[in-house]
Design an enzyme around this catalytic site. Structure first.
Site, PDB file in Angstrom:
ATOM      1  NE  ARG A 114     -21.981   1.549  24.804  1.00 49.31           N
ATOM      2  CZ  ARG A 114     -23.287   2.039  25.206  1.00 49.31           C
ATOM      3  NH1 ARG A 114     -24.405   1.261  24.435  1.00 49.31           N
ATOM      4  NH2 ARG A 114     -23.505   2.484  26.413  1.00 49.31           N
ATOM      5  CG  HIS A 118     -19.555  -1.158  28.287  1.00 46.68           C
ATOM      6  ND1 HIS A 118     -19.629  -0.223  28.577  1.00 46.68           N
ATOM      7  CD2 HIS A 118     -18.685  -0.481  27.769  1.00 46.68           C
ATOM      8  CE1 HIS A 118     -20.090   1.003  27.950  1.00 46.68           C
ATOM      9  NE2 HIS A 118     -18.892   1.029  28.150  1.00 46.68           N
ATOM     10  CD1 TRP A 263     -15.093   9.654  18.858  1.00 47.54           C
ATOM     11  CD2 TRP A 263     -16.217   8.477  18.627  1.00 47.54           C
ATOM     12  NE1 TRP A 263     -15.970   9.437  20.453  1.00 47.54           N
ATOM     13  CE2 TRP A 263     -16.335   8.190  19.761  1.00 47.54           C
ATOM     14  CE3 TRP A 263     -17.384   7.718  18.320  1.00 47.54           C
ATOM     15  CZ2 TRP A 263     -16.999   7.947  20.611  1.00 47.54           C
ATOM     16  CZ3 TRP A 263     -18.135   6.258  19.298  1.00 47.54           C
ATOM     17  CH2 TRP A 263     -18.142   7.141  20.655  1.00 47.54           C
TER      18      TRP A 263
END
Length: 351
Positions: A114, A118, A263
């Protein structure tokens, strides 16, 4: 005339040398100055190693020439640190330490992915701003953006490695960390090149809102938003779906995004499971006590975001979801290609 140009250039070189010596005194770089100085200018260090004074034996410059050279040198220094290429041995050693870090704490791996995502996903192909090139995500003006909530802990945890490998830029560290996490958690090999130069100017931070939102209120608006965000970076529908496959890793946290849950049942294993679950399970709306809207599977243990469900509500997106659900090898190949491209947005002269 030619003599004035020589004087300006000479003074600019001297000013640059002063800056380099000062950085050396602070430990920012390793720099061995020559025995003599050009233009009859010498440096005299005071008792404080970080303080330097300039003694001019004979400076045949006009005030205007000195001012022009000073502004040029100061502007160059304020933007970026001098590019010091990290040795290949440093990169290999750092890659090994990052892999060991993820092996010791697999739950940290998705956060590193992440962080890499980002730090890169702010790129704008029209204005040529944003991207991973300057590691601007380390400035408070950017890490305070809502989409970056929770990433400061990951940045802080990587500081010991930055200290151990000072020649490696933050921009290289953050992107390589994401690559190492993908590969260590069972994902494909990702082509990665070094040479990013850290920005030193918070003015390089891009406006908030360049990263994708999970929900725009309704499916079509969410799909349009995804195409707008990824299209700004130069990615098409296939790339949007392939990169969304990173959701095979990790989970959402209420104190970061406000959403909750993983998920997949294997959040520390990079596979195509995200697509098989997305395509084959029944996902029902689920509004959290916080007011956040997401979806849940029949067991109630797994979740999908509105932006995930949008991928199976759009025919063009759904085609790629179904392809990747059936063919993990194809997914790995495409993800590797697009993730590598993502991490190089806003960079130049990589090697």
């Amino acid at each position: 005339g030619r003599e004035d140009c020589r004087k300006v250039a000479c003074f600019a070189m001297t000013l640059l040398r002063i800056i380099l010596v000062a950085m050396c005194a602070h430990g920012a770089i390793a720099f061995a100055p020559p025995a003599t100085l050009p233009c009859s200018v010498s440096l005299r260090a005071t008792q404080r190693p970080s303080a330097l004074s300039l003694r001019a034996e004979s400076l045949p410059f006009s005030r205007r020439a000195i001012l022009a050279a000073g502004i040029l040198g100061a502007a160059s220094f304020s933007k970026t640190l001098p590019a010091t290429a990290a040795a290949a041995s440093d990169i290999d050693a750092l890659r090994g330490e990052l892999a060991a870090l993820v092996k010791a704490d697999p739950d940290f791996g998705p956060t590193l992915v992440r962080l890499a995502w980002h730090s890169s996903g702010t790129y704008d192909k029209m204005s040529k701003t944003g991207g991973s090139g300057g590691a601007t995500i380390r400035f408070k003006e950017e890490f305070s953006h809502g989409a970056n909530a929770g990433l400061q802990k990951a940045q802080a945890r990587l500081e010991s490695l930055k200290s151990k490998f000072p020649a490696v830029s933050y921009a290289d560290l953050y992107t390589l960390a994401g690559v190492a996490a993908i590969e260590t958690l069972g994902g494909p090999k990702v082509t990665w090149r070094s040479g990013r130069v850290d920005s030193m100017d918070p003015a390089d931070v891009t406006p908030d809102g360049r990263l994708p939102d999970a929900d725009k209120g309704e499916s079509k608006k969410t799909r349009d938003h995804l195409r707008e965000i990824f299209g700004r970076m130069g990615f098409d529908d296939q790339a949007i779906v392939a990169l969304s496959g990173a959701h095979a890793l990790g989970r959402c946290h209420a104190d970061a995004s406000g959403y909750v849950g993983p998920w997949s049942p294997t959040p520390t294993l990079f596979t195509n499971t995200y697509f098989t679950l997305l395509a084959n399970l029944e996902w029902t709306p689920n509004t959290l006590p916080s007011g956040k809207f997401q979806y849940k599977d029949p067991s109630g243990k797994l979740m999908m975001l509105p932006s995930d469900i949008a991928l199976i509500e759009d025919p063009a997106f759904k085609t790629w979801v179904e392809i990747y659900a059936k063919d993990e090898k194809r997914f790995f190949a495409d993800f590797s290609k697009y993730f590598s491209a993502l991490l190089e947005l806003g960079t130049k002269n990589l090697a």
